[in-house]
Design a protein around this motif. Structure first.
Motif, PDB file in Angstrom:
ATOM      1  N   SER A  26       0.799  -1.368  -0.355  1.00 61.19           N
ATOM      2  CA  SER A  26      -0.136  -0.104   0.083  1.00 61.19           C
ATOM      3  C   SER A  26       0.736   1.168  -0.040  1.00 61.19           C
ATOM      4  N   ALA A  27       2.095   0.995   0.363  1.00 61.81           N
ATOM      5  CA  ALA A  27       3.042   2.430   0.354  1.00 61.81           C
ATOM      6  C   ALA A  27       3.741   2.655  -1.081  1.00 61.81           C
ATOM      7  N   ARG A  28       3.574   1.466  -1.855  1.00 64.28           N
ATOM      8  CA  ARG A  28       4.324   1.535  -3.202  1.00 64.28           C
ATOM      9  C   ARG A  28       3.559   2.469  -3.980  1.00 64.28           C
ATOM     10  N   ARG A  29       4.376   3.031  -4.949  1.00 65.04           N
ATOM     11  CA  ARG A  29       3.677   3.834  -6.166  1.00 65.04           C
ATOM     12  C   ARG A  29       4.079   3.047  -7.636  1.00 65.04           C
ATOM     13  N   PHE A  30       3.096   3.051  -8.296  1.00 64.96           N
ATOM     14  CA  PHE A  30       3.177   2.498  -9.518  1.00 64.96           C
ATOM     15  C   PHE A  30       3.083   3.349 -10.668  1.00 64.96           C
ATOM     16  N   THR A  31       3.950   2.974 -11.822  1.00 66.37           N
ATOM     17  CA  THR A  31       3.965   3.852 -12.859  1.00 66.37           C
ATOM     18  C   THR A  31       3.638   3.354 -14.270  1.00 66.37           C
ATOM     19  N   GLY A  32       2.803   3.865 -14.919  1.00 67.73           N
ATOM     20  CA  GLY A  32       2.359   3.590 -16.105  1.00 67.73           C
ATOM     21  C   GLY A  32       2.577   4.638 -17.417  1.00 67.73           C
ATOM     22  N   ARG A  33       3.292   4.414 -18.439  1.00 70.32           N
ATOM     23  CA  ARG A  33       3.643   4.985 -19.453  1.00 70.32           C
ATOM     24  C   ARG A  33       2.942   4.837 -21.011  1.00 70.32           C
ATOM     25  N   ALA A  34       2.715   5.780 -21.649  1.00 68.56           N
ATOM     26  CA  ALA A  34       2.086   6.071 -22.856  1.00 68.56           C
ATOM     27  C   ALA A  34       2.757   7.273 -23.847  1.00 68.56           C
ATOM     28  N   VAL A  40       3.568  10.218 -18.715  1.00 70.98           N
ATOM     29  CA  VAL A  40       3.822   9.440 -17.379  1.00 70.98           C
ATOM     30  C   VAL A  40       2.941   9.445 -16.281  1.00 70.98           C
ATOM     31  N   ALA A  41       1.908   8.443 -15.743  1.00 72.09           N
ATOM     32  CA  ALA A  41       1.131   8.561 -14.955  1.00 72.09           C
ATOM     33  C   ALA A  41       1.478   7.697 -13.600  1.00 72.09           C
ATOM     34  N   THR A  42       1.382   8.174 -12.296  1.00 73.63           N
ATOM     35  CA  THR A  42       1.730   7.578 -11.162  1.00 73.63           C
ATOM     36  C   THR A  42       0.380   7.388 -10.157  1.00 73.63           C
ATOM     37  N   THR A  43       0.323   6.221  -9.688  1.00 74.30           N
ATOM     38  CA  THR A  43      -0.655   6.085  -8.876  1.00 74.30           C
ATOM     39  C   THR A  43      -0.246   5.472  -7.644  1.00 74.30           C
ATOM     40  N   ASP A  44      -1.084   5.310  -6.520  1.00 75.19           N
ATOM     41  CA  ASP A  44      -0.868   4.543  -5.350  1.00 75.19           C
ATOM     42  C   ASP A  44      -1.406   3.089  -5.512  1.00 75.19           C
ATOM     43  N   ALA A  45      -1.243   2.440  -4.586  1.00 74.01           N
ATOM     44  CA  ALA A  45      -1.808   0.995  -4.489  1.00 74.01           C
ATOM     45  C   ALA A  45      -3.269   0.913  -4.848  1.00 74.01           C
ATOM     46  N   LEU A  46      -4.187   1.673  -4.480  1.00 72.33           N
ATOM     47  CA  LEU A  46      -5.549   1.552  -4.900  1.00 72.33           C
ATOM     48  C   LEU A  46      -5.847   2.391  -6.285  1.00 72.33           C
ATOM     49  N   GLY A  47      -4.899   3.009  -7.013  1.00 69.59           N
ATOM     50  CA  GLY A  47      -5.149   3.321  -8.162  1.00 69.59           C
ATOM     51  C   GLY A  47      -5.540   4.999  -8.129  1.00 69.59           C
ATOM     52  N   VAL A  48      -5.276   5.535  -6.902  1.00 64.55           N
ATOM     53  CA  VAL A  48      -5.476   7.116  -6.884  1.00 64.55           C
ATOM     54  C   VAL A  48      -4.135   7.506  -7.671  1.00 64.55           C
ATOM     55  N   LEU A  49      -4.596   8.430  -8.581  1.00 64.11           N
ATOM     56  CA  LEU A  49      -3.589   9.150  -9.432  1.00 64.11           C
ATOM     57  C   LEU A  49      -2.945  10.190  -8.446  1.00 64.11           C
ATOM     58  N   LEU A  50      -1.376  10.089  -8.427  1.00 61.92           N
ATOM     59  CA  LEU A  50      -0.682  11.064  -7.513  1.00 61.92           C
ATOM     60  C   LEU A  50       0.061  12.108  -8.435  1.00 61.92           C
ATOM     61  N   GLU A  70      -4.164   8.997 -24.417  1.00 66.42           N
ATOM     62  CA  GLU A  70      -2.815   8.560 -23.937  1.00 66.42           C
ATOM     63  C   GLU A  70      -2.604   8.526 -22.517  1.00 66.42           C
ATOM     64  N   ILE A  71      -3.477   9.641 -21.875  1.00 68.89           N
ATOM     65  CA  ILE A  71      -3.322   9.815 -20.542  1.00 68.89           C
ATOM     66  C   ILE A  71      -4.030   8.644 -19.793  1.00 68.89           C
ATOM     67  N   LEU A  72      -5.206   8.205 -20.418  1.00 62.52           N
ATOM     68  CA  LEU A  72      -5.864   7.189 -20.018  1.00 62.52           C
ATOM     69  C   LEU A  72      -5.045   5.697 -19.878  1.00 62.52           C
ATOM     70  N   ALA A  73      -4.383   5.826 -21.001  1.00 62.56           N
ATOM     71  CA  ALA A  73      -3.600   4.613 -21.203  1.00 62.56           C
ATOM     72  C   ALA A  73      -2.390   4.450 -20.088  1.00 62.56           C
ATOM     73  N   ALA A  74      -1.913   5.633 -20.034  1.00 68.71           N
ATOM     74  CA  ALA A  74      -0.791   5.584 -19.006  1.00 68.71           C
ATOM     75  C   ALA A  74      -1.355   5.366 -17.442  1.00 68.71           C
ATOM     76  N   ILE A  75      -2.523   5.844 -17.109  1.00 62.90           N
ATOM     77  CA  ILE A  75      -3.174   5.631 -15.830  1.00 62.90           C
ATOM     78  C   ILE A  75      -3.504   4.275 -15.908  1.00 62.90           C
ATOM     79  N   THR A  76      -4.105   3.495 -16.541  1.00 64.88           N
ATOM     80  CA  THR A  76      -4.615   2.156 -16.965  1.00 64.88           C
ATOM     81  C   THR A  76      -3.553   1.316 -16.744  1.00 64.88           C
ATOM     82  N   ARG A  77      -2.275   1.632 -17.283  1.00 59.90           N
ATOM     83  CA  ARG A  77      -1.178   0.721 -17.050  1.00 59.90           C
ATOM     84  C   ARG A  77      -0.490   0.794 -15.652  1.00 59.90           C
ATOM     85  N   ALA A  78      -0.483   1.971 -15.108  1.00 63.26           N
ATOM     86  CA  ALA A  78      -0.248   2.104 -13.569  1.00 63.26           C
ATOM     87  C   ALA A  78      -1.074   1.200 -12.937  1.00 63.26           C
TER      88      ALA A  78
END
Length: 94
Positions: A26-34, A40-50, A70-78
């Protein structure tokens, strides 16, 4: 009685490991790119866009609809990265 106590100790240990793993996840950050890594989108473990970073090339090259895609794709990948990490966490707790 000793067998029951050993089983109880095992359950407590498993619960402790699960709690620690969940806290770490839950403390990790996840990154998706498009758009070739320019969005580049970064979310927390629950998918909240950070964080959302959009390279100037993407802003100028893409129309509004394509940029939104492209923004949606990056968020989805994260979010998918977070889900994959969660899936890997659960089997290790059994």
């Amino acid at each position: 009685m000793e067998e029951a106590m050993a089983r109880l100790d095992e359950l407590v240990s498993t619960a402790r490991r699960a709690e620690e793993a969940a806290a770490e996840w839950s403390a990790r950050r996840f990154t998706g790119r498009a758009d070739e890594g320019r969005v580049v989108a970064t979310t927390d473990a629950l998918g909240v866009l950070l964080d959302l970073r959009i390279h100037p090339v993407s802003r100028s090259r893409l129309d509004a609809r394509r940029l939104a895609d492209e923004i949606l794709a990056a968020i989805t990948r994260a979010e998918e990265e977070a889900e994959t990490a969660r899936s890997r966490l659960l089997p290790g707790l059994h």
